[in-house]
Design a protein around this motif. Sequence first.
Motif: not given
Length: 152
Positions: A107-112
């Motif tokens: 799963p892609e990590e959410p962008a900061t």
Amino acid sequence: PAPVPGSPVPVPAAPGPQPAGPGPAPMPGPAPGPMMDELREASIKALELTREAKEIAQENVAELEHLRERANSAAAARRQALGEFAGADAKLPPMWYAEPPPPPTKPEEPATVGQLIYDAIVNTPPPAQLPPLPALQALGENGGADANLPPM
């Protein structure tokens, strides 16, 4: 023993012939027919449904046997066809094979917030320059605005 007059004990009847007279009334019989008719109709309906279920079950058994015969003959024909194609000593492929499961996806990590700002500044191209509209060039430098009006 002689009964005492006024005592509550009943005196038994003397044996011998009884006086002729009407006897006790008979008890009423069972309820009339409608209740029995409904019960009989329900029983008949249950028997009909049972017979119908038995016939359907027998048909299902016959159809299942026919289906098994067709599946066995299809498997035999497949073995024969693949044996002729691949040779007598070749291993036959399975009747069916399961497709391999897809690889697990990370799963892609959410962008900061910092990454979003960096992408907005560095990776966003400048907007395309549109040519000036011909109608505005004909109106002059201030776009045809009245010189007496204050600027907005």
